[in-house]
Write an enzyme that holds these catalytic residues in place. Structure first.
Site, PDB file in Angstrom:
ATOM      1  N   GLU A 148       0.822  -1.214   0.000  1.00 53.44           N
ATOM      2  CA  GLU A 148       0.000   0.000   0.000  1.00 53.44           C
ATOM      3  C   GLU A 148       0.852   1.259   0.000  1.00 53.44           C
ATOM      4  O   GLU A 148       1.669   1.446   0.904  1.00 53.44           O
ATOM      5  CB  GLU A 148      -0.911   0.017   1.232  1.00 53.44           C
ATOM      6  N   GLU A 197     -11.853   2.795   6.162  1.00 52.49           N
ATOM      7  CA  GLU A 197     -10.768   3.030   7.113  1.00 52.49           C
ATOM      8  C   GLU A 197     -10.734   4.513   7.484  1.00 52.49           C
ATOM      9  O   GLU A 197      -9.849   5.261   7.078  1.00 52.49           O
ATOM     10  CB  GLU A 197      -9.427   2.581   6.524  1.00 52.49           C
TER      11      GLU A 197
END
Length: 271
Positions: A143, A246
């Site tokens: 990521e 998130e």
């Protein structure tokens, strides 16, 4: 409409972690993600998932000394043995929780080292980890994270992440595309979705409002438009992944703070 997973590390902060599974299910989520499962027994987590009809769709591999400020080990020379031990532990949890993907954090570039100097370690570690994940039938994710939230983080841009994926050459190594981080570092988010999702190398999305990291209906990104873009491109290329929520609830750690902030999701469901 994309499929959304509740991030239990951020949502429902007023509840004990193990009680957040039930809260997410009551709010209509069918899947969850979170940072780390390791403080909890595998059987307890699996029981919470089963009791609430939830799928585990993502968690992170061990990050090193998280409380001490470490944010992953994958790029750190001299920590290879610890990295490998952590990957095997993560895959063990993934098996127990029937989780199809694990994110391994890249780590911080040491202050006295150039980024290019640690990339060979990163690639070697990912090549080994992807092979182990493939044996277990799992995808391994990397990521890009913005340097405002995590200064000196090794991986920051979508193009760099996809370059790494190409260099590693493992079909089960994919990119976790967090639209919050992408907007802060690069912008042009919709065009990046259109560019990278058809490659088959985007394994997961995450969302949050920019810049405060609250609900996706707060901030500078037009998330309903971006969700339509994801739907359009996914229909063309056959992508069937998840979008992780998130974000930190703007209402904070108060009773029903996360639930009351889900107006954005209820609006999408109404069409």
């Amino acid at each position: 409409m994309p499929r959304f997973a509740a991030n239990l590390s951020m949502l429902y902060p007023e509840l004990d972690f193990l009680d957040r599974f039930e809260a997410a299910a009551k709010d209509g989520f069918q899947a969850v993600e979170y940072l780390f499962p390791y403080p909890y027994e595998r059987r307890e987590l699996a029981a919470r998932l089963s009791a609430n009809g939830l799928q585990q769709v993502l968690f992170n591999g061990p990050p090193g000394d998280w409380d001490g400020g470490e944010r992953g080990l994958a790029c750190l020379p001299g920590r290879e043995a610890e990295f490998r031990e952590g990957v095997l532990k993560a895959l063990d949890y993934a098996e127990a929780l029937d989780c199809p993907r694990v994110h391994v954090m890249a780590g911080l570039v040491p202050s006295d080292v150039e980024r290019e100097a640690v990339q060979p370690t990163y690639i070697d570690n990912l090549r080994w980890a992807a092979a182990e994940a493939a044996k277990a039938g799992r995808d391994l994710l990397i990521e890009p994270i913005n340097t405002r939230d995590i200064p000196r983080f090794f991986l920051n841009r979508q193009d760099h992440a996809h370059e790494i994926v190409d260099l590693v050459g493992a079909p089960n190594l994919k990119v976790q595309m967090d639209l919050y981080h992408c907007q802060i570092v690069e912008g042009d988010v919709a065009m990046k979705i259109r560019k990278y999702l058809p490659t088959g190398r985007v394994g997961h999305f995450q969302i949050a409002g920019v810049p405060e990291r609250h609900e996706p209906d707060i901030g500078e990104l037009n998330h309903p438009y971006l969700f339509r873009v994801i739907d359009e491109v996914a229909a063309q290329c056959g992508w069937e992944g998840w979008v992780g929520c998130e974000y930190r609830p703007a209402r904070g750690a108060v009773a029903r703070g996360s639930s009351d902030g889900l107006g954005w999701l209820r609006e999408l469901q109404r069409g």
